[in-house]
Enzyme design. Structure first.
Site, short mmCIF file in Angstrom:
data_model
loop_
_atom_site.label_atom_id
_atom_site.label_comp_id
_atom_site.label_asym_id
_atom_site.label_seq_id
_atom_site.Cartn_x
_atom_site.Cartn_y
_atom_site.Cartn_z
N TYR A 56 9.42 -7.88 5.47
CA TYR A 56 8.83 -6.69 6.08
C TYR A 56 9.51 -6.39 7.41
CZ TYR A 56 4.98 -7.71 2.80
OH TYR A 56 4.22 -7.98 1.68
N ARG A 207 -2.06 1.88 -2.36
CA ARG A 207 -1.08 2.36 -1.38
C ARG A 207 -1.60 3.59 -0.64
NH1 ARG A 207 1.37 -0.08 -5.41
NH2 ARG A 207 2.91 -1.66 -4.88
#
Length: 328
Positions: A56, A207
């Site tokens: 990430y 999401r």
């Protein structure tokens, strides 16, 4: 904030965790100051379970989390992952589960996080070219060395989970699970329950789609990776929007938000399930945490199952080139 137990080795975490990915990558409007404030607010509210990964932001997210928990390490159950390899400019280079890589990746994560141990260390994606026994064997060595407390897998298939668990106890499996991603209910979740492995649900709000904040494709910022997601494109978007509208109608009747309804449904699927909704803003964190106070009756759950049965979502979870890395 109540706690739940992951696995049978004694790991206790808050019933909702905090996914930190979006603070550094994939979504727009990065704001490190607000992200750190959000992590601090989460800890103040009793959230103990923080989730990050070395990929990430190509390490930036671990550094951010490390800054946020400095001086508060004893309040945190820290989870991170290895295996998805990216170049410094963010290009995806593949999956690596080789033992020597596992140990090097762990040391690098410890440095970025500024800690001397990781509570829960996941293999982010299974490497098809390395026997799972070799990868998990290297992870077990990290436990013996005191660098890691518990082991996890992400997006692994049932047979892989079994082989891994025979090598060293697996405490948690992290895989996508939400009202529009229920395929884990067929084999993966039953396998975890048979073996006594906890389940960590990522993308529990689809999401962000299940929150109802997106009405058109253009609502997604131009640099948002969801523009490449099949479920956010073309006819799929419109079909999925119809699902969200039905969830929104029920949420209004219950006096909650669609996000709270989706999280409460997931929490009701079993005490062994811990969702980790991601947010980088305190106001959305508070909204998510309120889901823990929402009680759903048996009739509510039946109605939700009618609204969002398994397979309801239009489109695959990921683009075709990414789908081959999950459930293997």
């Amino acid at each position: 904030m109540k706690e739940r137990t992951l696995g049978t080795q004694g790991l206790r975490v808050s019933e909702l965790g905090l996914g930190c990915m979006g603070m550094s990558d994939f979504y727009s409007n990065r704001d490190d100051e607000e992200s750190i404030a959000t992590i601090h607010h989460a800890l103040d509210r009793g959230v103990t379970f923080l989730d990050t990964a070395d990929m990430y932001g190509v390490g930036k997210n671990e550094e951010l989390v490390g800054r946020a928990i400095k001086g508060r390490r004893d309040q945190v159950v820290l989870a991170t992952k290895f295996g998805n390899v990216r170049s410094e400019d963010g290009k995806f280079l593949g999956v690596n589960g080789r033992p020597e890589y596992v140990k090097a990746a762990c040391d690098a994560s410890l440095r970025r996080l500024g800690v001397d141990y990781i509570d829960l260390y996941y293999q982010h994606r299974v490497d098809p070219d390395v026997p799972i026994e070799e990868t998990v064997g290297a992870m077990a060595d990290l436990v013996k060395a005191g660098k890691v407390r518990y082991l996890g897998l992400s997006e692994a298939a049932p047979a892989t989970i079994r082989r891994a668990h025979q090598t060293h106890p697996i405490t948690a499996l992290q895989t996508e699970y939400s009202l529009w991603s229920r395929d884990v209910e067929d084999e993966i979740l039953p396998t975890c329950r048979e073996l006594g492995i906890g389940f960590v649900a990522y993308s529990p709000l689809g999401r962000g789609f299940l929150t109802g904040q997106f009405k058109t494709f253009e609502d997604l910022p131009e640099d948002d990776y969801r523009r490449n997601s099949p479920r956010f494109q073309g006819e799929n978007f419109q079909k999925n929007l119809a699902l969200v509208e039905r969830i929104h109608e029920m949420a209004q009747e219950k006096g909650c938000t669609p996000a709270q309804l989706a999280l409460a449904w997931l929490l009701a699927q079993g005490e062994d399930i811990v969702p980790i909704p991601g947010t980088k803003r305190r106001k959305y964190l508070d909204e998510n945490l309120a889901a823990t106070q929402l009680t759903l009756t048996a009739d509510d759950l039946d109605r939700i199952n009618e609204i969002a049965p398994q397979g309801i979502a239009a489109g695959a979870r990921y683009p075709e080139q990414t789908m081959h890395t999950v459930n293997r």
